[in-house]
Design an enzyme around this catalytic site. Structure first.
Site, short mmCIF file in Angstrom:
data_model
loop_
_atom_site.label_atom_id
_atom_site.label_comp_id
_atom_site.label_asym_id
_atom_site.label_seq_id
_atom_site.Cartn_x
_atom_site.Cartn_y
_atom_site.Cartn_z
N ASP A 54 0.82 -1.21 0.00
CA ASP A 54 0.00 0.00 0.00
C ASP A 54 0.85 1.26 0.00
O ASP A 54 0.37 2.34 0.37
CB ASP A 54 -0.91 0.02 1.24
CG ASP A 54 -2.19 -0.79 1.03
OD1 ASP A 54 -2.36 -1.33 -0.07
OD2 ASP A 54 -3.00 -0.88 1.96
N ASP A 71 -6.83 -7.51 13.77
CA ASP A 71 -6.42 -8.86 14.16
C ASP A 71 -7.20 -9.37 15.37
O ASP A 71 -7.69 -10.50 15.39
CB ASP A 71 -4.91 -8.88 14.44
CG ASP A 71 -4.45 -7.69 15.27
OD1 ASP A 71 -5.30 -6.95 15.79
OD2 ASP A 71 -3.23 -7.50 15.39
#
Length: 594
Positions: free
Chosen positions: A163, A332
Protein backbone atom coordinates in the site's frame (compact mmCIF):
# COMPACT_ATOMS: atom_id res chain seq x y z
CA UNK A 1 -4.73 32.53 72.40
CA UNK A 2 -6.08 29.48 70.60
CA UNK A 3 -2.83 27.66 71.32
CA UNK A 4 -3.11 28.50 75.06
CA UNK A 5 -6.71 27.31 75.10
CA UNK A 6 -5.69 24.08 73.50
CA UNK A 7 -2.93 23.65 76.11
CA UNK A 8 -5.32 24.34 79.01
CA UNK A 9 -7.90 21.91 77.68
CA UNK A 10 -5.33 19.23 77.23
CA UNK A 11 -3.98 19.77 80.77
CA UNK A 12 -7.43 19.80 82.33
CA UNK A 13 -8.56 16.50 80.84
CA UNK A 14 -6.35 13.49 80.40
CA UNK A 15 -8.51 12.07 77.62
CA UNK A 16 -6.60 12.32 74.34
CA UNK A 17 -9.83 12.50 72.35
CA UNK A 18 -10.49 16.16 73.29
CA UNK A 19 -7.07 17.50 72.31
CA UNK A 20 -7.61 20.51 70.06
CA UNK A 21 -5.17 20.95 67.22
CA UNK A 22 -4.78 23.94 64.98
CA UNK A 23 -6.56 23.43 61.63
CA UNK A 24 -4.20 23.32 58.70
CA UNK A 25 -5.87 26.44 57.30
CA UNK A 26 -4.95 28.47 60.40
CA UNK A 27 -1.35 27.33 60.19
CA UNK A 28 -1.25 28.31 56.54
CA UNK A 29 -2.74 31.72 57.33
CA UNK A 30 -0.12 32.37 60.02
CA UNK A 31 2.66 31.37 57.68
CA UNK A 32 1.22 33.54 54.92
CA UNK A 33 0.88 36.53 57.22
CA UNK A 34 4.56 36.27 58.06
CA UNK A 35 5.36 35.87 54.36
CA UNK A 36 3.31 38.98 53.48
CA UNK A 37 5.23 40.97 56.06
CA UNK A 38 8.63 39.78 54.81
CA UNK A 39 7.72 40.35 51.15
CA UNK A 40 6.05 43.65 51.80
CA UNK A 41 2.67 42.55 50.48
CA UNK A 42 -0.19 44.88 51.31
CA UNK A 43 -2.67 43.88 53.99
CA UNK A 44 -5.51 43.94 51.46
CA UNK A 45 -3.81 41.44 49.14
CA UNK A 46 -2.95 39.29 52.12
CA UNK A 47 -6.58 39.18 53.14
CA UNK A 48 -7.57 38.14 49.60
CA UNK A 49 -5.07 35.31 49.76
CA UNK A 50 -6.44 34.27 53.15
CA UNK A 51 -9.95 34.21 51.73
CA UNK A 52 -8.79 32.00 48.86
CA UNK A 53 -7.20 29.60 51.34
CA UNK A 54 -10.40 29.58 53.37
CA UNK A 55 -12.41 28.74 50.23
CA UNK A 56 -9.94 25.98 49.36
CA UNK A 57 -10.28 24.54 52.88
CA UNK A 58 -14.04 24.38 52.50
CA UNK A 59 -13.86 22.79 49.04
CA UNK A 60 -11.22 20.33 50.18
CA UNK A 61 -13.23 19.12 53.15
CA UNK A 62 -16.61 19.06 51.40
CA UNK A 63 -15.63 17.88 47.91
CA UNK A 64 -12.00 16.86 47.40
CA UNK A 65 -11.65 14.55 50.40
CA UNK A 66 -14.81 12.47 49.70
CA UNK A 67 -14.01 12.20 45.98
CA UNK A 68 -10.42 11.26 46.71
CA UNK A 69 -11.50 8.55 49.12
CA UNK A 70 -13.87 7.11 46.51
CA UNK A 71 -11.07 7.18 43.92
CA UNK A 72 -8.68 5.47 46.34
CA UNK A 73 -11.23 2.74 47.06
CA UNK A 74 -11.74 2.13 43.34
CA UNK A 75 -7.98 2.06 42.66
CA UNK A 76 -7.37 -0.38 45.52
CA UNK A 77 -10.16 -2.63 44.23
CA UNK A 78 -8.74 -2.47 40.69
CA UNK A 79 -5.25 -3.22 42.01
CA UNK A 80 -6.54 -6.34 43.74
CA UNK A 81 -8.30 -7.38 40.51
CA UNK A 82 -5.03 -7.03 38.61
CA UNK A 83 -3.16 -8.96 41.32
CA UNK A 84 -5.61 -11.87 41.13
CA UNK A 85 -5.34 -11.86 37.33
CA UNK A 86 -1.52 -11.88 37.39
CA UNK A 87 -1.40 -14.68 39.96
CA UNK A 88 -3.85 -16.72 37.90
CA UNK A 89 -2.03 -16.42 34.56
CA UNK A 90 1.30 -16.89 36.33
CA UNK A 91 0.16 -20.13 37.96
CA UNK A 92 -1.17 -21.46 34.66
CA UNK A 93 2.10 -20.68 32.92
CA UNK A 94 4.06 -22.28 35.78
CA UNK A 95 2.00 -25.48 35.61
CA UNK A 96 2.52 -25.65 31.83
CA UNK A 97 6.26 -25.34 32.31
CA UNK A 98 6.56 -27.78 35.23
CA UNK A 99 4.58 -30.52 33.53
CA UNK A 100 5.87 -29.68 30.03
CA UNK A 101 2.33 -29.37 28.68
CA UNK A 102 3.43 -28.29 25.24
CA UNK A 103 0.88 -27.96 22.42
CA UNK A 104 2.30 -31.10 20.78
CA UNK A 105 1.09 -33.06 23.85
CA UNK A 106 -2.33 -31.42 24.10
CA UNK A 107 -3.12 -31.61 20.38
CA UNK A 108 -2.38 -34.05 17.62
CA UNK A 109 0.80 -33.22 15.74
CA UNK A 110 2.56 -35.29 13.08
CA UNK A 111 5.18 -34.10 10.67
CA UNK A 112 3.94 -33.84 7.08
CA UNK A 113 6.03 -35.97 4.75
CA UNK A 114 5.94 -36.30 0.93
CA UNK A 115 3.74 -39.17 -0.22
CA UNK A 116 5.14 -41.66 -2.73
CA UNK A 117 1.93 -41.54 -4.75
CA UNK A 118 0.79 -37.95 -4.20
CA UNK A 119 4.24 -36.40 -4.09
CA UNK A 120 4.08 -32.75 -3.03
CA UNK A 121 0.27 -32.91 -3.15
CA UNK A 122 0.45 -34.37 0.36
CA UNK A 123 1.23 -30.83 1.51
CA UNK A 124 -1.73 -28.44 1.75
CA UNK A 125 -1.75 -25.21 -0.25
CA UNK A 126 -0.50 -22.25 1.80
CA UNK A 127 -0.51 -18.55 0.99
CA UNK A 128 1.86 -16.19 2.79
CA UNK A 129 0.73 -12.56 3.02
CA UNK A 130 3.14 -9.68 3.70
CA UNK A 131 1.33 -6.32 4.04
CA UNK A 132 3.58 -3.30 3.49
CA UNK A 133 3.43 0.47 3.62
CA UNK A 134 6.52 2.46 2.63
CA UNK A 135 8.81 -0.19 4.18
CA UNK A 136 11.98 0.97 2.47
CA UNK A 137 14.33 -0.21 5.19
CA UNK A 138 13.00 -3.72 5.86
CA UNK A 139 11.14 -4.99 2.79
CA UNK A 140 14.03 -7.16 1.63
CA UNK A 141 14.28 -8.98 4.96
CA UNK A 142 10.65 -10.08 5.13
CA UNK A 143 10.37 -11.01 1.45
CA UNK A 144 13.61 -12.97 1.60
CA UNK A 145 12.56 -14.84 4.75
CA UNK A 146 9.13 -15.71 3.29
CA UNK A 147 10.64 -16.95 0.04
CA UNK A 148 13.07 -19.10 2.02
CA UNK A 149 10.37 -21.09 3.85
CA UNK A 150 10.71 -24.87 3.62
CA UNK A 151 7.64 -25.95 1.68
CA UNK A 152 7.11 -27.46 -1.78
CA UNK A 153 7.38 -24.61 -4.27
CA UNK A 154 4.21 -25.65 -6.08
CA UNK A 155 2.21 -25.66 -2.81
CA UNK A 156 3.00 -22.15 -1.57
CA UNK A 157 2.11 -18.68 -2.83
CA UNK A 158 3.74 -15.46 -1.56
CA UNK A 159 1.61 -12.31 -1.67
CA UNK A 160 3.28 -8.95 -1.14
CA UNK A 161 0.43 -6.50 -0.45
CA UNK A 162 1.99 -3.10 -0.97
CA UNK A 163 0.00 0.00 0.00
CA UNK A 164 3.02 2.29 -0.33
CA UNK A 165 2.39 5.88 -1.32
CA UNK A 166 6.07 6.46 -2.09
CA UNK A 167 6.56 5.52 -5.74
CA UNK A 168 10.26 4.90 -5.21
CA UNK A 169 9.52 2.34 -2.51
CA UNK A 170 6.82 0.72 -4.64
CA UNK A 171 9.31 0.35 -7.47
CA UNK A 172 11.93 -1.18 -5.20
CA UNK A 173 9.49 -3.66 -3.63
CA UNK A 174 8.17 -4.71 -7.02
CA UNK A 175 11.72 -5.22 -8.32
CA UNK A 176 12.52 -7.40 -5.32
CA UNK A 177 9.44 -9.53 -5.97
CA UNK A 178 10.40 -9.87 -9.62
CA UNK A 179 13.90 -10.96 -8.63
CA UNK A 180 12.51 -13.84 -6.53
CA UNK A 181 9.98 -14.67 -9.24
CA UNK A 182 12.81 -15.05 -11.73
CA UNK A 183 14.36 -17.56 -9.31
CA UNK A 184 11.29 -19.78 -9.52
CA UNK A 185 9.36 -18.56 -6.47
CA UNK A 186 5.59 -18.23 -6.90
CA UNK A 187 5.35 -14.66 -5.63
CA UNK A 188 2.75 -12.03 -6.51
CA UNK A 189 3.08 -8.28 -6.05
CA UNK A 190 -0.27 -6.62 -5.31
CA UNK A 191 -0.84 -2.90 -5.03
CA UNK A 192 -4.00 -0.86 -4.47
CA UNK A 193 -4.86 2.62 -5.68
CA UNK A 194 -6.17 3.51 -2.20
CA UNK A 195 -5.60 2.58 1.45
CA UNK A 196 -9.21 1.87 2.35
CA UNK A 197 -9.32 -0.26 5.47
CA UNK A 198 -5.55 0.05 5.88
CA UNK A 199 -4.01 -3.34 6.72
CA UNK A 200 -7.40 -5.09 7.00
CA UNK A 201 -8.37 -3.80 3.57
CA UNK A 202 -5.13 -5.02 2.02
CA UNK A 203 -5.45 -8.48 3.58
CA UNK A 204 -9.09 -8.79 2.56
CA UNK A 205 -8.35 -7.83 -1.04
CA UNK A 206 -5.47 -10.29 -1.13
CA UNK A 207 -7.79 -13.09 -0.01
CA UNK A 208 -10.13 -12.37 -2.93
CA UNK A 209 -7.45 -13.02 -5.53
CA UNK A 210 -8.01 -16.03 -7.77
CA UNK A 211 -4.70 -17.64 -6.79
CA UNK A 212 -5.86 -17.95 -3.16
CA UNK A 213 -9.07 -19.81 -3.91
CA UNK A 214 -7.40 -23.22 -3.75
CA UNK A 215 -5.41 -22.49 -0.58
CA UNK A 216 -6.22 -24.02 2.80
CA UNK A 217 -4.17 -21.83 5.14
CA UNK A 218 -2.78 -18.31 5.22
CA UNK A 219 0.33 -17.20 7.12
CA UNK A 220 0.84 -13.51 7.87
CA UNK A 221 4.02 -11.58 8.53
CA UNK A 222 4.45 -7.84 8.90
CA UNK A 223 7.21 -6.20 6.89
CA UNK A 224 9.81 -6.41 9.68
CA UNK A 225 9.15 -10.07 10.59
CA UNK A 226 11.56 -12.79 9.51
CA UNK A 227 10.27 -16.35 10.11
CA UNK A 228 12.65 -19.28 10.38
CA UNK A 229 12.69 -21.58 7.37
CA UNK A 230 10.84 -24.35 9.27
CA UNK A 231 7.92 -22.13 10.35
CA UNK A 232 5.34 -23.84 8.12
CA UNK A 233 6.68 -27.32 8.84
CA UNK A 234 6.08 -26.76 12.56
CA UNK A 235 2.76 -24.89 12.47
CA UNK A 236 0.72 -26.38 9.62
CA UNK A 237 0.49 -29.90 11.19
CA UNK A 238 -1.57 -28.44 14.05
CA UNK A 239 -4.15 -27.21 11.55
CA UNK A 240 -4.07 -30.34 9.39
CA UNK A 241 -4.62 -32.83 12.24
CA UNK A 242 -6.97 -30.73 14.41
CA UNK A 243 -9.98 -29.52 12.41
CA UNK A 244 -11.30 -27.35 15.29
CA UNK A 245 -8.16 -25.18 15.41
CA UNK A 246 -8.30 -21.90 13.49
CA UNK A 247 -5.04 -20.17 14.45
CA UNK A 248 -1.50 -21.08 15.41
CA UNK A 249 0.36 -18.11 16.90
CA UNK A 250 4.16 -18.02 17.20
CA UNK A 251 6.17 -15.95 19.64
CA UNK A 252 7.97 -12.74 18.76
CA UNK A 253 11.64 -12.58 19.58
CA UNK A 254 14.04 -9.68 19.58
CA UNK A 255 17.46 -11.21 20.36
CA UNK A 256 19.51 -14.15 19.14
CA UNK A 257 19.63 -16.91 21.72
CA UNK A 258 23.04 -18.35 22.67
CA UNK A 259 22.13 -21.87 21.59
CA UNK A 260 21.13 -20.80 18.11
CA UNK A 261 23.42 -20.93 15.14
CA UNK A 262 24.58 -17.67 13.68
CA UNK A 263 22.64 -16.67 10.62
CA UNK A 264 23.39 -14.34 7.75
CA UNK A 265 23.76 -10.68 8.58
CA UNK A 266 20.87 -9.67 6.33
CA UNK A 267 18.37 -11.73 8.33
CA UNK A 268 19.56 -10.45 11.72
CA UNK A 269 19.76 -6.70 11.29
CA UNK A 270 16.21 -6.05 12.52
CA UNK A 271 16.80 -7.82 15.84
CA UNK A 272 17.23 -4.73 18.01
CA UNK A 273 16.22 -5.48 21.62
CA UNK A 274 19.62 -4.28 22.86
CA UNK A 275 19.62 -1.12 20.76
CA UNK A 276 18.62 1.24 23.56
CA UNK A 277 16.98 1.28 26.98
CA UNK A 278 13.52 1.80 25.49
CA UNK A 279 13.76 -1.37 23.37
CA UNK A 280 14.97 -3.33 26.41
CA UNK A 281 11.89 -2.18 28.34
CA UNK A 282 9.63 -3.11 25.42
CA UNK A 283 11.20 -6.54 25.37
CA UNK A 284 10.32 -7.01 29.05
CA UNK A 285 6.67 -6.11 28.46
CA UNK A 286 6.28 -8.21 25.32
CA UNK A 287 8.06 -11.23 26.81
CA UNK A 288 5.56 -11.22 29.67
CA UNK A 289 2.70 -10.93 27.19
CA UNK A 290 3.85 -13.90 25.13
CA UNK A 291 5.40 -16.16 27.76
CA UNK A 292 2.69 -15.69 30.40
CA UNK A 293 -0.51 -14.14 29.05
CA UNK A 294 -0.66 -15.86 25.66
CA UNK A 295 0.40 -19.17 27.19
CA UNK A 296 -2.33 -18.94 29.84
CA UNK A 297 -5.05 -18.01 27.35
CA UNK A 298 -4.06 -20.82 25.01
CA UNK A 299 -3.86 -23.43 27.77
CA UNK A 300 -7.12 -22.65 29.60
CA UNK A 301 -9.58 -21.30 27.04
CA UNK A 302 -7.87 -21.94 23.70
CA UNK A 303 -8.34 -18.19 23.16
CA UNK A 304 -6.05 -15.18 23.02
CA UNK A 305 -5.80 -12.05 20.93
CA UNK A 306 -4.18 -12.68 17.56
CA UNK A 307 -1.06 -10.52 17.37
CA UNK A 308 -1.64 -9.64 13.72
CA UNK A 309 1.54 -11.29 12.50
CA UNK A 310 3.72 -14.39 12.96
CA UNK A 311 0.63 -16.59 12.85
CA UNK A 312 -1.13 -18.93 10.45
CA UNK A 313 -4.91 -19.16 10.00
CA UNK A 314 -7.32 -21.69 8.58
CA UNK A 315 -8.92 -19.81 5.70
CA UNK A 316 -12.33 -21.40 6.27
CA UNK A 317 -12.32 -20.02 9.84
CA UNK A 318 -11.62 -16.50 8.55
CA UNK A 319 -14.47 -16.84 6.05
CA UNK A 320 -16.90 -18.19 8.65
CA UNK A 321 -16.05 -15.36 11.05
CA UNK A 322 -16.91 -12.77 8.42
CA UNK A 323 -13.46 -11.95 7.04
CA UNK A 324 -11.34 -8.94 7.82
CA UNK A 325 -13.11 -5.82 9.13
CA UNK A 326 -11.73 -2.32 9.43
CA UNK A 327 -14.15 -0.99 12.05
CA UNK A 328 -11.31 -0.65 14.60
CA UNK A 329 -7.53 -0.26 14.49
CA UNK A 330 -7.09 -3.82 15.83
CA UNK A 331 -8.40 -5.85 12.91
CA UNK A 332 -6.42 -8.86 14.16
CA UNK A 333 -8.11 -8.89 17.58
CA UNK A 334 -11.48 -8.27 15.96
CA UNK A 335 -11.10 -11.36 13.77
CA UNK A 336 -9.86 -13.45 16.71
CA UNK A 337 -12.85 -12.59 18.91
CA UNK A 338 -15.37 -13.25 16.13
CA UNK A 339 -13.76 -16.59 15.26
CA UNK A 340 -13.66 -17.59 18.91
CA UNK A 341 -17.37 -16.85 19.34
CA UNK A 342 -18.03 -19.37 16.56
CA UNK A 343 -16.29 -22.11 18.51
CA UNK A 344 -12.86 -22.08 16.89
CA UNK A 345 -9.78 -22.77 19.03
CA UNK A 346 -6.39 -21.04 19.03
CA UNK A 347 -2.95 -22.43 19.87
CA UNK A 348 0.07 -20.47 21.03
CA UNK A 349 3.39 -22.25 20.36
CA UNK A 350 6.11 -20.49 22.32
CA UNK A 351 8.90 -22.68 20.96
CA UNK A 352 8.40 -21.20 17.49
CA UNK A 353 10.01 -17.76 17.46
CA UNK A 354 9.91 -15.13 14.73
CA UNK A 355 12.42 -12.29 14.68
CA UNK A 356 11.13 -8.75 14.34
CA UNK A 357 12.04 -5.14 15.00
CA UNK A 358 10.94 -3.10 18.00
CA UNK A 359 10.18 0.62 17.52
CA UNK A 360 13.30 2.44 18.67
CA UNK A 361 12.06 6.05 18.48
CA UNK A 362 9.66 7.35 21.11
CA UNK A 363 7.44 8.95 18.48
CA UNK A 364 6.91 5.62 16.72
CA UNK A 365 6.32 3.83 20.03
CA UNK A 366 3.68 6.38 21.08
CA UNK A 367 1.74 5.90 17.85
CA UNK A 368 1.94 2.13 18.21
CA UNK A 369 0.71 2.21 21.82
CA UNK A 370 -2.16 4.53 20.89
CA UNK A 371 -3.35 2.03 18.29
CA UNK A 372 -2.86 -0.95 20.61
CA UNK A 373 -4.79 0.73 23.46
CA UNK A 374 -7.51 2.60 21.55
CA UNK A 375 -8.47 -0.32 19.29
CA UNK A 376 -9.19 -2.90 22.03
CA UNK A 377 -11.29 -0.43 24.04
CA UNK A 378 -13.29 0.47 20.96
CA UNK A 379 -13.73 -3.21 20.04
CA UNK A 380 -14.89 -3.99 23.58
CA UNK A 381 -17.57 -1.34 23.28
CA UNK A 382 -18.72 -2.73 19.93
CA UNK A 383 -18.73 -6.42 20.87
CA UNK A 384 -19.56 -6.62 24.59
CA UNK A 385 -23.25 -7.42 24.10
CA UNK A 386 -22.51 -9.77 21.19
CA UNK A 387 -20.19 -11.76 23.44
CA UNK A 388 -22.76 -11.89 26.27
CA UNK A 389 -25.57 -13.06 23.97
CA UNK A 390 -23.44 -15.67 22.20
CA UNK A 391 -24.71 -19.24 22.63
CA UNK A 392 -21.91 -21.22 20.94
CA UNK A 393 -19.27 -20.84 23.66
CA UNK A 394 -19.31 -21.67 27.37
CA UNK A 395 -19.99 -19.18 30.17
CA UNK A 396 -16.41 -19.65 31.36
CA UNK A 397 -15.00 -18.63 27.98
CA UNK A 398 -17.33 -15.62 27.76
CA UNK A 399 -16.26 -14.58 31.28
CA UNK A 400 -12.61 -14.95 30.29
CA UNK A 401 -13.04 -12.82 27.16
CA UNK A 402 -15.13 -10.06 28.78
CA UNK A 403 -13.57 -9.82 32.23
CA UNK A 404 -9.99 -11.05 31.94
CA UNK A 405 -9.11 -10.28 28.33
CA UNK A 406 -10.96 -7.00 27.77
CA UNK A 407 -12.00 -5.37 31.06
CA UNK A 408 -8.99 -6.06 33.27
CA UNK A 409 -6.36 -6.38 30.56
CA UNK A 410 -7.37 -3.54 28.23
CA UNK A 411 -9.29 -1.07 30.42
CA UNK A 412 -8.55 -1.43 34.14
CA UNK A 413 -4.80 -2.01 33.80
CA UNK A 414 -4.26 1.21 31.81
CA UNK A 415 -6.61 3.27 33.97
CA UNK A 416 -5.41 2.33 37.44
CA UNK A 417 -1.73 2.64 36.52
CA UNK A 418 -2.07 6.29 35.59
CA UNK A 419 -4.85 7.38 37.94
CA UNK A 420 -3.38 5.73 41.05
CA UNK A 421 0.35 6.32 40.63
CA UNK A 422 0.38 9.60 38.71
CA UNK A 423 -2.71 11.35 40.10
CA UNK A 424 -4.06 9.89 43.37
CA UNK A 425 -0.74 9.46 45.19
CA UNK A 426 0.56 12.97 44.32
CA UNK A 427 -2.79 14.61 45.20
CA UNK A 428 -2.99 12.71 48.50
CA UNK A 429 0.21 14.49 49.52
CA UNK A 430 -1.69 17.79 49.28
CA UNK A 431 -4.70 16.46 51.22
CA UNK A 432 -3.42 15.20 54.61
CA UNK A 433 -6.90 14.09 55.69
CA UNK A 434 -6.65 11.11 53.32
CA UNK A 435 -4.46 8.06 53.90
CA UNK A 436 -3.68 5.26 51.44
CA UNK A 437 -3.15 1.81 52.99
CA UNK A 438 0.45 0.71 52.76
CA UNK A 439 -0.53 -2.69 51.36
CA UNK A 440 -2.22 -0.96 48.41
CA UNK A 441 0.55 1.45 47.58
CA UNK A 442 3.60 -0.74 48.31
CA UNK A 443 3.06 -4.45 48.84
CA UNK A 444 0.49 -5.37 46.19
CA UNK A 445 2.10 -3.27 43.40
CA UNK A 446 5.47 -4.82 44.24
CA UNK A 447 4.07 -8.33 43.92
CA UNK A 448 2.42 -7.45 40.58
CA UNK A 449 5.68 -6.01 39.27
CA UNK A 450 7.70 -9.06 40.33
CA UNK A 451 5.17 -11.41 38.69
CA UNK A 452 5.45 -9.50 35.42
CA UNK A 453 9.25 -9.40 35.62
CA UNK A 454 9.54 -13.19 35.46
CA UNK A 455 9.00 -13.00 31.70
CA UNK A 456 12.49 -11.54 31.20
CA UNK A 457 14.71 -12.47 34.17
CA UNK A 458 17.83 -11.28 32.37
CA UNK A 459 16.53 -7.69 32.61
CA UNK A 460 15.61 -7.86 36.30
CA UNK A 461 18.10 -5.10 37.08
CA UNK A 462 16.00 -2.71 34.95
CA UNK A 463 12.88 -3.28 37.04
CA UNK A 464 12.64 0.21 38.55
CA UNK A 465 13.27 1.91 35.21
CA UNK A 466 10.66 -0.36 33.63
CA UNK A 467 8.05 0.65 36.23
CA UNK A 468 8.79 4.36 35.80
CA UNK A 469 8.62 4.12 32.00
CA UNK A 470 5.39 2.10 32.05
CA UNK A 471 3.81 4.71 34.34
CA UNK A 472 4.69 7.40 31.81
CA UNK A 473 3.24 5.35 28.97
CA UNK A 474 0.06 4.75 30.99
CA UNK A 475 -0.74 8.43 30.40
CA UNK A 476 -0.96 7.79 26.65
CA UNK A 477 -2.68 4.43 27.05
CA UNK A 478 -5.47 5.78 29.23
CA UNK A 479 -6.06 8.62 26.76
CA UNK A 480 -6.21 6.09 23.94
CA UNK A 481 -8.55 3.78 25.88
CA UNK A 482 -10.92 6.67 26.64
CA UNK A 483 -10.78 7.68 22.98
CA UNK A 484 -11.79 4.16 22.00
CA UNK A 485 -14.63 3.92 24.53
CA UNK A 486 -16.04 7.33 23.59
CA UNK A 487 -15.19 6.94 19.87
CA UNK A 488 -13.57 10.36 19.88
CA UNK A 489 -11.72 12.05 17.04
CA UNK A 490 -8.59 9.85 16.97
CA UNK A 491 -10.44 6.56 17.37
CA UNK A 492 -9.60 5.35 13.84
CA UNK A 493 -6.17 6.97 13.58
CA UNK A 494 -3.77 4.55 11.91
CA UNK A 495 -0.11 5.48 11.81
CA UNK A 496 2.12 2.65 10.63
CA UNK A 497 4.90 1.97 13.13
CA UNK A 498 8.12 3.30 11.62
CA UNK A 499 10.77 0.63 11.02
CA UNK A 500 14.35 1.75 10.78
CA UNK A 501 16.17 -1.49 10.00
CA UNK A 502 19.77 -0.34 9.79
CA UNK A 503 18.87 3.03 8.25
CA UNK A 504 20.35 4.98 11.17
CA UNK A 505 23.53 2.90 11.06
CA UNK A 506 26.17 2.44 8.39
CA UNK A 507 24.47 2.08 5.03
CA UNK A 508 25.53 -0.89 2.88
CA UNK A 509 26.79 -0.03 -0.56
CA UNK A 510 24.30 -0.45 -3.38
CA UNK A 511 25.12 -2.67 -6.28
CA UNK A 512 25.56 -0.90 -9.59
CA UNK A 513 22.39 -2.32 -11.14
CA UNK A 514 20.34 -1.52 -8.01
CA UNK A 515 21.72 2.01 -7.99
CA UNK A 516 20.66 2.51 -11.62
CA UNK A 517 17.17 1.14 -10.97
CA UNK A 518 16.79 3.34 -7.90
CA UNK A 519 17.86 6.40 -9.91
CA UNK A 520 15.37 5.56 -12.65
CA UNK A 521 12.61 5.12 -10.09
CA UNK A 522 13.40 8.47 -8.49
CA UNK A 523 13.18 10.17 -11.86
CA UNK A 524 9.70 8.76 -12.48
CA UNK A 525 7.15 11.52 -12.19
CA UNK A 526 4.47 10.60 -9.63
CA UNK A 527 0.81 10.75 -10.56
CA UNK A 528 0.12 12.77 -7.43
CA UNK A 529 2.70 15.16 -6.06
CA UNK A 530 3.85 14.12 -2.61
CA UNK A 531 3.27 16.74 0.09
CA UNK A 532 6.36 18.70 1.00
CA UNK A 533 7.90 17.73 4.29
CA UNK A 534 8.12 20.62 6.71
CA UNK A 535 11.45 20.94 8.43
CA UNK A 536 10.90 20.06 12.08
CA UNK A 537 11.52 22.78 14.63
CA UNK A 538 13.69 22.10 17.65
CA UNK A 539 10.70 22.23 20.00
CA UNK A 540 9.02 19.40 18.11
CA UNK A 541 11.26 17.02 20.05
CA UNK A 542 9.60 18.10 23.29
CA UNK A 543 6.46 16.46 24.71
CA UNK A 544 4.80 19.17 26.73
CA UNK A 545 2.18 16.98 28.41
CA UNK A 546 4.96 14.83 29.89
CA UNK A 547 6.87 17.95 30.94
CA UNK A 548 3.80 19.35 32.71
CA UNK A 549 3.16 16.12 34.58
CA UNK A 550 6.83 15.91 35.51
CA UNK A 551 6.79 19.37 37.05
CA UNK A 552 3.56 18.56 38.93
CA UNK A 553 5.04 15.38 40.42
CA UNK A 554 8.26 17.13 41.44
CA UNK A 555 6.29 19.89 43.19
CA UNK A 556 4.22 17.29 45.04
CA UNK A 557 7.39 15.48 46.03
CA UNK A 558 8.93 18.70 47.36
CA UNK A 559 5.73 19.48 49.29
CA UNK A 560 5.76 15.99 50.83
CA UNK A 561 9.42 16.31 51.81
CA UNK A 562 9.07 19.85 53.22
CA UNK A 563 6.02 18.97 55.32
CA UNK A 564 7.32 15.54 56.45
CA UNK A 565 4.21 13.99 54.98
CA UNK A 566 3.54 10.46 53.77
CA UNK A 567 7.08 9.73 52.63
CA UNK A 568 6.15 9.48 48.96
CA UNK A 569 8.73 12.06 47.92
CA UNK A 570 11.31 9.47 46.81
CA UNK A 571 8.86 7.90 44.36
CA UNK A 572 7.49 11.29 43.26
CA UNK A 573 10.97 12.64 42.53
CA UNK A 574 11.90 9.56 40.49
CA UNK A 575 8.61 9.49 38.58
CA UNK A 576 8.75 13.24 37.98
CA UNK A 577 12.28 12.93 36.57
CA UNK A 578 11.11 10.07 34.32
CA UNK A 579 8.36 12.29 32.90
CA UNK A 580 10.83 15.13 32.36
CA UNK A 581 13.46 12.94 30.68
CA UNK A 582 10.88 11.53 28.29
CA UNK A 583 9.29 14.94 27.84
CA UNK A 584 12.60 16.39 26.68
CA UNK A 585 12.97 13.51 24.19
CA UNK A 586 15.88 11.76 25.89
CA UNK A 587 14.50 8.27 25.34
CA UNK A 588 14.97 5.87 22.47
CA UNK A 589 17.19 6.81 19.58
CA UNK A 590 16.99 10.10 17.73
CA UNK A 591 16.87 10.05 13.94
CA UNK A 592 17.78 13.43 12.41
CA UNK A 593 14.88 14.97 10.54
CA UNK A 594 12.26 12.78 12.19
Amino acid sequence: MEANAASNLQTGNSSPSIVIRLPSGDVQRQLLAQAWEVLGVSMENGRIAEQLIFVWDQIRVAVVVPLLRIAIFWCLLATVMILIEKIYVGMVSLVVRIFALKPEKRYKWERIEPDLEKGSAAFPMVVVQIPMYNEKEVYKHSIGAACGLDWPSDRIIIQVLDDSTDLVVKELVEMECQRWKNNGVKIHYRSRDNRKGYKAGALEQGMRHDSVQGCDYVAMFDADFQPESDFLMRTVPFLVHNPDIALVQARWKFVLFPNEEEESEDLCRAVNADECLMTRIQEMSLDYHFKIEQEAGSSTCAFFGFNGTAGIWRISAITEAGGWKDRTTVEDMDLAVRASLRGWKFIYVGDIKVKNELPSTFKAYRYQQHRWSCGPANLFKKMAMEIIRNEKVSMWKKFHVIYSFFFVGKIVAHTVTFVFYCVIIPVSVLVPEVDIPQWGVVYVPTIITLLKAFGTPSSFHLLILWVLFENVMSFHRIKAAITGLLEAARVNEWVVTEKLGDAHKTKPALKMEDSKKLRDAQETKPLIDKPKKHRPRFWHRFYFSELGLGVFLLLCGYYDLANEGQGYFVYLFLQGLAFLIIGFGYVGIHVPGS
